[in-house]
Every structure is written in C-alpha cells, then in structure tokens.
Design an enzyme around this catalytic site. Structure first.
Site, mmCIF file in Angstrom:
data_model
loop_
_atom_site.group_PDB
_atom_site.id
_atom_site.type_symbol
_atom_site.label_atom_id
_atom_site.label_comp_id
_atom_site.label_asym_id
_atom_site.label_seq_id
_atom_site.Cartn_x
_atom_site.Cartn_y
_atom_site.Cartn_z
ATOM 1 N N ARG A 45 0.852 -1.199 0.000
ATOM 2 C CA ARG A 45 0.000 0.000 0.000
ATOM 3 C C ARG A 45 0.883 1.243 0.000
ATOM 4 N NH1 ARG A 45 -1.413 1.565 4.662
ATOM 5 N NH2 ARG A 45 -2.159 -0.451 5.406
ATOM 6 N N TYR A 97 -16.500 17.141 -14.975
ATOM 7 C CA TYR A 97 -16.914 15.749 -15.160
ATOM 8 C C TYR A 97 -18.031 15.394 -14.162
ATOM 9 C CZ TYR A 97 -16.490 10.685 -14.992
ATOM 10 O OH TYR A 97 -16.751 9.336 -15.001
ATOM 11 N N ASP A 169 -7.577 19.102 -13.513
ATOM 12 C CA ASP A 169 -7.847 17.774 -14.069
ATOM 13 C C ASP A 169 -7.402 17.812 -15.534
ATOM 14 O OD1 ASP A 169 -8.972 15.538 -15.334
ATOM 15 O OD2 ASP A 169 -10.720 15.505 -14.010
ATOM 16 N N LYS A 194 -8.649 6.921 -19.345
ATOM 17 C CA LYS A 194 -8.938 7.498 -20.651
ATOM 18 C C LYS A 194 -7.687 7.413 -21.540
ATOM 19 C CE LYS A 194 -12.697 8.222 -18.374
ATOM 20 N NZ LYS A 194 -13.042 9.450 -17.699
#
Ligand SMILES: *Cc1c(COP(=O)(O)O)cnc(C)c1O
Length: 376
Positions: A45, A97, A169, A194
């Site tokens: 992690r 978004y 973003d 994307k």
C-alpha cells in the site's frame, strides 16, 4: 528529453534487477527487510515497484515533483480532496466531469466543505466567488462536452494571490499536449482510464504534485486512505502510456478532419472543437497546449435527429468514457449529463441534440463516411 522520448525513457522504465524493458508485475503485498528498517519497499500500500514505474513516469511527463497512482480517477480526486477540511471553500469549473460534480455536491458537502461552481473561463466570475476561506481553485480545460477553455495561468495567478491551491484535471489534454504545473498549477489529476491507458482495458487515476511539501502530504494521504492502484493495472497504464504520443497525434488528425467535415455539413448546427478557428477560447488554448485533442461535440436539430444518428453509426460505439483506440459516441443530455435538470442543462449549452464524439484510431475516411451516412 522531448515528450515522445520521455514516454518511453521517462520514470523507471527498465527493471534495475534484470534489465527487462517492461517492468515486472510485482505481485507482492510485502517485502523482506534485511534488518529492521533496512528495506527499499516495506508494504505494497505504501509502495510497490510496478506502481512506482507509472508514478515516476507521470511525474516526469507533467514536470512535477512526485506522482501517485490510484484505483480510479475518482479515487485520485477524492484523495486530493482529503487535503481540505470542514469550513474550507473551493471554486470549481461549472461543467466538470459528472462524477466529480457528484462527489463535490453529495460527498464533500457532507463534510462541511463548501463548493461553488463557476464559469472559470470568466476571470471576473472567479474573482467574485472568492471567499476568505477559499482554499483551492479546481478546473478542467477543455471541458466536457462543450470544450470550454480556462486560462491555467490566470487561475494560477489568482490562486497565488489568495494563498489557495490550483488543481487541474488534465485528463482531456494529457501531459502530451498540456502541462499545467508549468503554468502555475500545484496539483494535476488524471483519469488514466482514458487517454493514458488508452485501450478501454483499465480503470486508474493519477496525481502529480508540484512541490516537496505537497508530495509529502499526498504520500501520507495515499498511504493512510489506501485507494492505491494494483500492480497489474499499474503495468497496463504504463504499457498504454508508451504509445500516448503516436495515439494523440493520430487522434488529433482524425478529429480535425471530422471537425472540418461536420462544420460544413448542412444537418449540423454547431461544432465545438478548439481546433476550429471560431472556437471560443481557442487563443487561450493555443497559449497553454500544443494540441487540440480528440474530443469534439456537435449539435443537430433535435433529440430525435440525434438519436437517429446514434442508432445509425457503425464505427462509433455508443458508450460513456473516452480516450481509447475505439471511436465512441454519446448523447450527453441522456447519458453523462442526464442527472442535471433540463433547464440547467440548456443554460450550460448542453442542448437535446448535442452529440459528443471521442475520436479513436480507425481510418478517418471510414469515420467520416460513417457520420455522413448517419446524418443523411
Ligand atoms: C473519467 C473522468 C474522471 C473519473 O475517472 P474514473 O477513472 O472514471 O474514476 C475524472 N475526470 C475526467 C475529466 C474524466 O473524464
């Protein structure tokens, strides 16, 4: 190092142990310590060599201090939002978004963090929304689905003046075309689902921080909240990114040709693409990005015409998402933006006949022929 070279030689691109040109997928949760506290990796992690491959690569490409990989774009964004606390105020681009809008309005609001949605392409509107508790400006440029453009540099200047962070973003442009940190951003976020992944086969998110202090804070949050990207998916994202340059160049050529075709088609009322000479904000976009990307929207007369186009196209797949090798088509009013009331949607310019394309890598002649027969 230029971009196409950095995509292949940036970050940790060769396995230091074997020389393998593709980093091994380190499917391991924990790592042996030689002596107490003597280790390179401790627990996966906190850090994993495959994840570190993609994290160092995105940091290099964005020109930032450090990169972080998350289980999705939303996990990346929510972890960045853990920087803020009750009473803080954020100014956010009004057509962000949909998932980001939902998170800001339905989750962050419950934590007592106030968000104002503002047209960030309008400097005066942003200045008017500033409060004493404003801690960040959060923007997308170009936006979805109308490709609205905000000046990153202007927003960076405002953020500095008021002691707030600028978060961008950069999913639509990718670091291949646009690097917000060079224009004053403090943090860049990505849905690597994307263009970066690029093949419709992985969900992932990335964050890049501009300075050491933010890096330490983000590293703490990533390790504390734990929404990390697994080694298999890290490998897929890095593998996808190696071809980002050629994909973005080809996708842009295809999109420009389609934009010009649609622009002179009599069944099309308006085309939204920053590459078109009449696109609002085009000059600002050119000042901060080296390419126009592969997202384009256009309006036809009404919803039934749009539905017929969606029904008739062969090579444009009806699907949400974007940025992959396949061309995708969608109807924002009925899909991605369906949760916004119609009045508000129309105010934003998202008409019933608005069609959004994410242009892929098929032969552009086939794509144009396909749209032509669907619009006939
Ligand atoms: C898809 C997307 C997100 C969310 O990313 P996921 O990987 O789907 O969680 C955030 N911002 C933009 C601009 C997106 O297109």
């Amino acid at each position: 190092m230029r971009k196409k070279t950095a995509l292949i030689h940036g970050g940790v691109s060769v396995d230091p142990n074997t020389g393998a040109l593709s980093l091994p997928i380190s499917q391991a949760s924990t790592f042996r310590q030689k002596k107490v506290g003597d280790f390179v990796y401790e627990y996966a992690r906190t850090g994993n060599p495959t994840r570190e491959g993609v994290e160092t690569l995105i940091a290099d490409l964005e020109g930032g201090d450090r990169g972080f990989a998350f289980a999705s774009g939303m996990a990346a964004i929510t972890t960045v939002m853990d920087l803020f606390k009750k009473g803080d105020h954020l100014i956010v681009t009004d057509d962000v978004y949909g998932g980001t809008y939902r998170f800001f309005t339905k989750v962050l609001a419950n934590r007592g963090i106030q968000v104002d949605f503002v047209d960030t392409s309008d400097e005066a509107a942003v200045r008017k929304a500033i409060q004493s508790e404003t801690k960040a400006l959060y923007l997308e440029t170009p936006t979805n689905p109308l490709l609205k453009i905000t000046s990153i540099q202007t927003m960076g200047e405002i953020a500095k003046e008021i002691g707030a962070l600028l978060i961008v973003d950069n999913t639509f442009s990718t670091p291949y075309w646009q690097t917000p940190i060079a224009k004053g951003a403090d943090i860049v976020v990505h849905s690597a689902t994307k263009y970066l992944g690029g093949h419709s086969d992985v969900v992932a998110g990335l964050v890049v921080t501009a300075n050491r202090q933010l890096s330490e804070h983000l590293a703490f949050l990533q390790n504390s909240t734990g929404a990390v990207l697994g080694p298999n998916d890290s490998w897929l994202v890095q593998r996808g990114m190696k071809t980002l340059g050629v994909r973005m160049e080809e996708i842009e050529q295809n999109t420009s040709a389609i934009a010009n075709f649609l622009n002179q088609h009599k069944a099309v009322e308006k085309v939204y693409y920053p590459g078109l000479s009449n696109h609002q904000g085009r000059e600002v976009h050119i000042s901060q990005a080296n390419g126009f990307g592969g997202m384009l929207s256009f309006t036809v007369k009404d919803e039934s015409t749009a539905l017929r186009v969606l029904d008739r196209v062969q090579y444009f797949t009806l699907a949400e998402s974007l940025g992959a090798v396949e061309s995708l088509i969608s109807l924002p009013a009925k899909m991605t933006h369906a949760s916004i009331p119609r009045e508000r949607r129309l105010e934003l310019g998202i008409e019933d006949g608005l069609i959004r394309l994410s242009v892929g890598l098929e032969d552009v002649h086939d794509l144009i022929d396909d749209l032509d027969q669907a619009l006939a």
